[in-house]
Design an enzyme around this catalytic site. Structure first.
Site, PDB file in Angstrom:
ATOM      1  N   LYS A   1       0.826  -1.206   0.000  1.00 41.45           N
ATOM      2  CA  LYS A   1       0.000   0.000   0.000  1.00 41.45           C
ATOM      3  C   LYS A   1       0.864   1.262   0.000  1.00 41.45           C
ATOM      4  CE  LYS A   1      -3.900  -0.083  -0.004  1.00 41.45           C
ATOM      5  NZ  LYS A   1      -4.833  -0.135  -1.140  1.00 41.45           N
TER       6      LYS A   1
ATOM      7  N   HIS B   1      -2.060   4.313  -6.328  1.00 34.93           N
ATOM      8  CA  HIS B   1      -3.340   5.027  -6.270  1.00 34.93           C
ATOM      9  C   HIS B   1      -3.164   6.511  -6.609  1.00 34.93           C
ATOM     10  CE1 HIS B   1      -5.074   1.402  -4.697  1.00 34.93           C
ATOM     11  NE2 HIS B   1      -4.300   1.425  -3.641  1.00 34.93           N
TER      12      HIS B   1
END
Length: 359
Positions: A80, A98
């Protein structure tokens, strides 16, 4: 083998709360070591695999969070996002960034790479010549997403407000299924479920969870949603699991008007794809992600309730299975990491450069 420009992989610890996954497990790290790679693994207080297992196969061990001082030539591998900050990013990073869909903060993050002359090989952009992703957590995201939806549904039936408190990870899938079966048995009935995107990896995971619990499942994919909506059938299912990524072509599956029908049975939406801040959000009745600590958002509280779950790292609910599965998929790509300008890695590099040009 002596360290060269492209053979050092540094596995960093994760800082995101409740993130227990790792992108490479010890058995696959051993394969990379045998192929001539040097692997450094940081200690981690929350990783699902004990650091000693990495040491046992020959990995070097580093302190938690020490990747910032890693050799500049090292590839920093994570799952992440990096910790927030303004520091320059000088390394070649591999993780789910992201930042390519205009998510909040995307420009800031990419500018950190620009300022440090670093590089992002986004895991979401590792694709083969046909454009298909070579490694994904999708199956376990769907499985866990459907599981959390069942837990929320059970909480609604028991009158809990909110219907579900903190979600914890499970040691294995059998423990999860045992927990869910116990809740369903206590309630004395089962929900039915509709999965949109049922033919993909994520949808397969959601479907398998439902089948394991003996639920009635409606499986939809592109053919069933080609009309563009509305889709009143969704309202006749207790649980809707969305496994379709938000794109300009994606129809709106559930709107504020759709849920006003008098005979609505729908009470839980599991948005596994979880892109609420996108203008293409196919479920525009909510606008923020949820978390393991607060897994649901109440959209309707009177009459038949309606809660939305949109946790963006669902596979962490089953960190061991999801890590082993992902590592097995990623291994073939990592074997070729010594040529980061070619093939799978070259395509990810091109995506990075294209997005830098948008700044």
């Amino acid at each position: 083998m002596a360290e060269t420009l492209n053979n050092h992989l540094w596995v960093r610890s994760e800082k995101k709360a409740n993130e227990r996954r790792v992108a490479i497990v010890p058995d696959d790290a051993k394969t990379l070591l045998e192929a001539g790679y040097k692997i450094t693994v940081e200690k981690s207080a929350q990783r699902c695999i004990d650091i000693q297992k990495y040491a046992d196969v020959g990995c070097e061990i580093a302190e938690e969070g020490s990747w910032t001082n890693a050799p500049k030539e090292a590839f920093i591998l994570g799952v992440k996002e990096l910790p927030e900050g303004d520091g320059e990013l000088v390394h070649r990073h591999i993780y789910f960034g992201h930042v390519y869909k205009d998510q909040p903060g995307w420009q800031h993050t990419l500018n950190r790479f620009v300022n440090g002359n670093g590089t992002l090989y986004d895991l979401e952009c590792l694709v083969d010549e046909g454009g298909r992703r070579v490694a994904a957590f999708g199956y376990w995201a769907g499985y866990a997403g459907a599981a959390v939806a069942v837990k929320i549904w059970a909480g609604q039936k028991m009158g809990n407000v909110p219907p579900l408190g903190r979600v914890d990870s499970y040691p294995n899938v059998d423990a999860l299924l045992s927990d869910l079966r116990g809740q369903i048995q206590m309630i004395g009935e089962k929900p039915n479920m509709i999965v949109i995107g049922a033919l993909g990896r994520t949808g397969s995971g959601a479907t398998d969870l439902g089948l394991a619990l003996g639920m009635d499942i409606t499986k939809w994919d592109m053919a069933e949603t080609a009309s563009g909506g509305p889709f009143p059938e969704i309202q006749q299912h207790s649980i809707f699991v969305n496994c379709i990524l938000a794109t300009p072509e994606c129809p709106r599956f559930v709107t504020s008007e759709d849920i006003k029908v008098a005979d609505r049975r729908l009470s839980v939406i599991a948005d596994v794809s979880c892109d609420p801040e996108s203008k293409y959000n196919p479920i525009p009745i909510y606008n923020r992600s949820t978390t393991f600590d607060a897994p649901s958002i109440s959209v309707v509280s009177e009459g038949t309730p309606l809660d939305v779950m949109a946790i963006d790292h669902l596979p962490s609910m089953l960190p061991l299975e999801s890590s082993e599965d992902y590592s097995r998929q990623l291994l073939a790509a990592l074997i070729d990491l010594n040529e980061p300008e070619k093939g799978i890695w070259g395509r990810a590099l091109n995506d990075f450069r294209k997005n830098l040009a948008r700044l």
